[in-house]
Design a protein around this motif. Structure first.
Motif, PDB file in Angstrom:
ATOM      1  N   SER A 127       6.522  14.578  19.270  1.00 47.61           N
ATOM      2  CA  SER A 127       5.917  15.579  18.387  1.00 47.61           C
ATOM      3  C   SER A 127       5.009  14.980  17.330  1.00 47.61           C
ATOM      4  CB  SER A 127       7.013  16.402  17.703  1.00 47.61           C
ATOM      5  OG  SER A 127       7.653  15.631  16.685  1.00 47.61           O
ATOM      6  N   GLY A 128       5.282  13.736  16.918  1.00 48.75           N
ATOM      7  CA  GLY A 128       4.528  13.113  15.843  1.00 48.75           C
ATOM      8  C   GLY A 128       4.851  13.654  14.468  1.00 48.75           C
ATOM      9  N   GLU A 129       5.855  14.531  14.363  1.00 51.73           N
ATOM     10  CA  GLU A 129       6.203  15.156  13.094  1.00 51.73           C
ATOM     11  C   GLU A 129       7.349  14.449  12.369  1.00 51.73           C
ATOM     12  OE1 GLU A 129       7.166  19.238  13.638  1.00 51.73           O
ATOM     13  OE2 GLU A 129       5.274  19.746  14.634  1.00 51.73           O
ATOM     14  N   TYR A 130       7.968  13.484  13.032  1.00 47.84           N
ATOM     15  CA  TYR A 130       9.198  12.915  12.492  1.00 47.84           C
ATOM     16  C   TYR A 130       9.034  11.420  12.204  1.00 47.84           C
ATOM     17  CZ  TYR A 130      11.593  17.213  13.769  1.00 47.84           C
ATOM     18  OH  TYR A 130      11.981  18.523  13.858  1.00 47.84           O
ATOM     19  N   LEU A 131       9.731  10.980  11.183  1.00 50.25           N
ATOM     20  CA  LEU A 131       9.754   9.590  10.754  1.00 50.25           C
ATOM     21  C   LEU A 131      11.202   9.130  10.650  1.00 50.25           C
ATOM     22  CD1 LEU A 131       7.263  10.140   7.806  1.00 50.25           C
ATOM     23  CD2 LEU A 131       6.665   9.043   9.982  1.00 50.25           C
ATOM     24  N   TRP A 132      11.408   7.824  10.808  1.00 50.61           N
ATOM     25  CA  TRP A 132      12.755   7.295  10.578  1.00 50.61           C
ATOM     26  C   TRP A 132      13.057   7.270   9.087  1.00 50.61           C
ATOM     27  CZ3 TRP A 132      11.797   2.397  14.008  1.00 50.61           C
ATOM     28  CH2 TRP A 132      11.913   2.752  15.363  1.00 50.61           C
ATOM     29  N   ASN A 133      14.290   7.582   8.741  1.00 53.43           N
ATOM     30  CA  ASN A 133      14.731   7.548   7.352  1.00 53.43           C
ATOM     31  C   ASN A 133      15.108   6.111   6.997  1.00 53.43           C
ATOM     32  OD1 ASN A 133      15.814   7.993   4.833  1.00 53.43           O
ATOM     33  ND2 ASN A 133      17.268   9.544   5.473  1.00 53.43           N
ATOM     34  N   ALA A 192       9.403  14.156  -1.422  1.00 52.06           N
ATOM     35  CA  ALA A 192       8.205  13.834  -0.648  1.00 52.06           C
ATOM     36  C   ALA A 192       8.468  12.578   0.176  1.00 52.06           C
ATOM     37  CB  ALA A 192       7.010  13.612  -1.578  1.00 52.06           C
ATOM     38  N   VAL A 193       7.661  12.395   1.230  1.00 54.16           N
ATOM     39  CA  VAL A 193       7.800  11.218   2.079  1.00 54.16           C
ATOM     40  C   VAL A 193       6.440  10.556   2.252  1.00 54.16           C
ATOM     41  CG1 VAL A 193       7.542  12.559   4.226  1.00 54.16           C
ATOM     42  CG2 VAL A 193       8.682  10.328   4.278  1.00 54.16           C
ATOM     43  N   VAL A 194       6.438   9.239   2.218  1.00 52.55           N
ATOM     44  CA  VAL A 194       5.246   8.444   2.505  1.00 52.55           C
ATOM     45  C   VAL A 194       5.455   7.770   3.854  1.00 52.55           C
ATOM     46  CG1 VAL A 194       3.912   6.401   1.835  1.00 52.55           C
ATOM     47  CG2 VAL A 194       4.654   8.032   0.092  1.00 52.55           C
ATOM     48  N   PRO A 195       4.637   8.098   4.864  1.00 51.29           N
ATOM     49  CA  PRO A 195       4.751   7.399   6.147  1.00 51.29           C
ATOM     50  C   PRO A 195       4.425   5.920   5.978  1.00 51.29           C
ATOM     51  CG  PRO A 195       3.489   9.425   6.382  1.00 51.29           C
ATOM     52  CD  PRO A 195       3.632   9.169   4.912  1.00 51.29           C
ATOM     53  N   ALA A 210       0.831  -1.206   0.000  1.00 52.46           N
ATOM     54  CA  ALA A 210       0.000   0.000   0.000  1.00 52.46           C
ATOM     55  C   ALA A 210       0.866   1.257   0.000  1.00 52.46           C
ATOM     56  CB  ALA A 210      -0.926  -0.005   1.218  1.00 52.46           C
ATOM     57  N   ALA A 211       1.956   1.250   0.775  1.00 48.67           N
ATOM     58  CA  ALA A 211       2.853   2.398   0.805  1.00 48.67           C
ATOM     59  C   ALA A 211       3.527   2.602  -0.548  1.00 48.67           C
ATOM     60  CB  ALA A 211       3.906   2.219   1.904  1.00 48.67           C
ATOM     61  N   VAL A 212       3.899   1.498  -1.205  1.00 49.64           N
ATOM     62  CA  VAL A 212       4.525   1.598  -2.531  1.00 49.64           C
ATOM     63  C   VAL A 212       3.556   2.201  -3.535  1.00 49.64           C
ATOM     64  CG1 VAL A 212       5.433   0.249  -4.465  1.00 49.64           C
ATOM     65  CG2 VAL A 212       6.202  -0.239  -2.142  1.00 49.64           C
ATOM     66  N   ALA A 213       2.290   1.815  -3.473  1.00 55.35           N
ATOM     67  CA  ALA A 213       1.299   2.374  -4.396  1.00 55.35           C
ATOM     68  C   ALA A 213       1.175   3.885  -4.211  1.00 55.35           C
ATOM     69  CB  ALA A 213      -0.052   1.695  -4.180  1.00 55.35           C
ATOM     70  N   GLN A 214       1.192   4.354  -2.968  1.00 58.35           N
ATOM     71  CA  GLN A 214       1.146   5.794  -2.697  1.00 58.35           C
ATOM     72  C   GLN A 214       2.393   6.486  -3.253  1.00 58.35           C
ATOM     73  OE1 GLN A 214       0.329   5.105   1.695  1.00 58.35           O
ATOM     74  NE2 GLN A 214      -0.866   6.963   1.351  1.00 58.35           N
ATOM     75  N   ALA A 215       3.560   5.866  -3.016  1.00 59.17           N
ATOM     76  CA  ALA A 215       4.816   6.455  -3.479  1.00 59.17           C
ATOM     77  C   ALA A 215       4.876   6.490  -4.996  1.00 59.17           C
ATOM     78  CB  ALA A 215       5.994   5.668  -2.909  1.00 59.17           C
ATOM     79  N   HIS A 216       4.376   5.448  -5.643  1.00 63.03           N
ATOM     80  CA  HIS A 216       4.369   5.391  -7.099  1.00 63.03           C
ATOM     81  C   HIS A 216       3.568   6.556  -7.676  1.00 63.03           C
ATOM     82  CE1 HIS A 216       3.672   2.682 -10.906  1.00 63.03           C
ATOM     83  NE2 HIS A 216       4.427   3.727 -11.163  1.00 63.03           N
ATOM     84  N   ALA A 217       2.404   6.831  -7.080  1.00 69.36           N
ATOM     85  CA  ALA A 217       1.577   7.949  -7.550  1.00 69.36           C
ATOM     86  C   ALA A 217       2.309   9.276  -7.401  1.00 69.36           C
ATOM     87  CB  ALA A 217       0.260   7.971  -6.786  1.00 69.36           C
ATOM     88  N   THR A 240      10.686   9.278  -0.661  1.00 73.19           N
ATOM     89  CA  THR A 240      11.342   8.411   0.300  1.00 73.19           C
ATOM     90  C   THR A 240      10.285   7.829   1.230  1.00 73.19           C
ATOM     91  OG1 THR A 240      13.089   8.277   1.983  1.00 73.19           O
ATOM     92  CG2 THR A 240      11.806  10.315   1.914  1.00 73.19           C
ATOM     93  N   PHE A 241      10.597   6.699   1.812  1.00 71.61           N
ATOM     94  CA  PHE A 241       9.676   6.060   2.753  1.00 71.61           C
ATOM     95  C   PHE A 241      10.136   6.381   4.172  1.00 71.61           C
ATOM     96  CE2 PHE A 241       9.346   3.683  -1.138  1.00 71.61           C
ATOM     97  CZ  PHE A 241       8.007   3.343  -1.239  1.00 71.61           C
ATOM     98  N   GLY A 242       9.243   6.952   4.971  1.00 70.09           N
ATOM     99  CA  GLY A 242       9.549   7.265   6.363  1.00 70.09           C
ATOM    100  C   GLY A 242       8.860   6.275   7.284  1.00 70.09           C
TER     101      GLY A 242
END
Length: 479
Positions: free
Chosen positions: A190-196, A267-270, A129-136, A145-147
């Motif tokens: 904070s909920g604003e950050y994701l792991w790289n 862009a980043v996809v959580p 599902a995350a890949v489909a979002q990133a592909h779009a 990038t995926f976070g």
């Protein structure tokens, strides 16, 4: 119609923190997880699902070509190309070479799904599902990038700060290097950050345009390499060797530093996908169930008054008595005992072994080769004893040794032997003696596995005492 999504698998690095299972000749991507599958095999399998069966492009070291080819076939994936490095130049060079190759073979409208080969993803549907979002997003011209959604204040990963929301993710506000604990705790709260994660979805045209803007030195050096690739078709897969002299001119820099931190199109996809980079023995430990005292084992182990002890064994029963917070990894030729809080320091063991030129830094007792395997059964002053297994239809190179003599004894199967000017067959319980300086070759002409015992004798028995004249796997100097 969506652009084709092509998996690009980056398979490099030795995983020195996972010694003694991960070694230079058989590194972390080929390391089996508790379920028996290697990280690379899992990567190929989920890439095929996410890309709807698109054949992958693998960027790896030349020495890992045959292991990677075999793993690809084990994963049930057909086709696929390999870009082969003699030595790595970090992720910017690898991704630039992949983009240039795909622009020629799949078209500039293709989208790359860039996946490191040594990551574990346990929730594959969420990954898809995350890949489909990133592909779009990638089709809209974003570098994606995926976070990873964090579940703890981790100081061992870089972070990505989410910016303005997009239809399928967020713009990236900034990248942050590995933070101290207090900062990591604040990021989590904070909920604003994701792991790289180091996983990307990149349009070929977009990444080439952005490299031209922000890292032209990387792109131009890679263009020079791309004009001189050497093609090899082996085992149903296509290998392209990158010219090493030209590749050394490619700046050694990560794609994050070269491009992602500089571009305004990121862009980043959580992604909450059960992700781990399997960066240490504690990460491997946590994949196994624990008993009431938090002991874990992936093999036959006995725990007596032990707490928080992990055992990975391969051949023997391992007993832990009165241990606390230990990692014990037992392989046929090396044993690791480490405080679980110090597993990051295992790389120092490898550094010392390399300094001593100890073979345990590079090889296992059993070593994979394109034609099969060999296992060192014993060695001492002026002798070495090996068990050699040759696959049906496979052949060692036509070669000679300057310093060692060899005695070959067939255990089972049929051997075709070239020894000097003679070529003849050997059956079980038959043998031949090969003096130093004699050209020789071993072939399995039969339909069954050929098993042999090789006895080496001489003043020097190193694996580098070999001169190849002909080789079906492209390992001769002229190949």
């Amino acid at each position: 119609m969506p652009s084709p999504l092509v998996p690009v698998v980056l398979s490099g690095g030795t995983g020195s923190r996972l010694w003694p299972v991960s070694r230079e000749a058989h590194p972390k991507p080929f390391m089996a997880m508790p379920d028996g599958e290697s990280l690379l095999r899992k990567t190929y399998a989920r890439a095929a699902l996410a890309s709807q069966g698109q054949a992958p492009l693998t960027v790896t070291n030349r020495e890992y070509f045959f292991l990677s080819r075999d793993t690809l076939q084990e994963a049930g994936v057909t086709g696929g190309d390999f870009l082969l490095e003699a030595s790595g130049r970090n992720t910017a060079g690898a991704i630039a070479m992949a983009a240039l190759h795909l622009a020629q073979t799949r078209g500039a409208d293709a989208v790359m799904l860039v996946l490191p080969a040594d990551h574990l993803v346990q929730d594959v549907p969420a990954f898809q599902a995350a890949v489909a979002q990133a592909h779009a997003l990638a089709e809209q011209g974003h570098l994606v990038t995926f976070g990873i959604v964090p579940d703890r204040p981790e100081t061992g990963f870089g972070y990505i700060q989410k910016g303005a929301p997009l239809a399928n993710g967020h713009a990236v506000s900034r990248f942050v290097e590995k933070p101290p604990l207090a900062q990591a705790q604040a990021y989590l709260a904070s909920g604003e950050y994701l792991w790289n994660s180091g996983m990307f979805c990149l349009g070929v045209r977009t990444v080439l345009d952005e490299l031209a803007r922000h890292a032209p030195d990387v792109l131009e050096a890679c263009r020079r390499c791309a004009t001189d690739l050497k093609s090899r078709e082996l085992g149903g897969v296509h290998g392209l060797e990158i010219p090493d002299a030209a590749y050394q001119a490619v700046p050694s820099i990560s794609i994050d530093h070269a491009l992602m931190e500089r571009s305004d199109r990121v862009a980043v996809v959580p992604a909450d996908i059960g992700w781990s980079d399997i960066g240490s023995w504690t990460a491997v430990r946590d994949l196994s169930p624990a008993d009431a005292r938090q002991n874990r084992a992936t093999s036959d182990a006995v725990f007596v008054d032990a707490d928080s002890t992990y055992v990975h064994g391969e051949q023997r029963v391992v007993a832990a008595v009165g241990t606390r917070n230990l990692v014990i990894v037992d392989t046929p030729d090396a044993l690791l005992v480490a405080d679980a809080d110090r597993v990051q320091d295992v790389r120092e063991v490898v550094a010392q072994l390399k300094q001593r030129q100890h073979p345990a830094a590079q090889f296992h007792q059993t070593v994979a080769r394109p034609w099969g395997t060999y296992t060192v059964l014993g060695e001492g002053e002026r002798y070495k004893l090996k068990r050699i297994e040759v696959l049906p239809g496979a052949s060692l190179s036509l070669q000679l040794h300057h310093h060692r003599n060899e005695h070959w004894i067939v255990v089972s199967g049929l051997a075709e032997v070239t020894n000097g000017d003679r070529t003849f067959l050997l059956h079980a319980n038959e043998s031949t003696y090969i003096p130093a300086e004699h050209r020789h070759r071993l072939t399995n002409p039969g339909q069954e596995l050929l098993v042999m015992i090789e006895v080496q004798s001489g003043a020097y028995l190193g694996e580098d005492d070999i001169v190849r004249f002909e080789d079906k796997y492209g390992r001769t100097p002229a190949a």
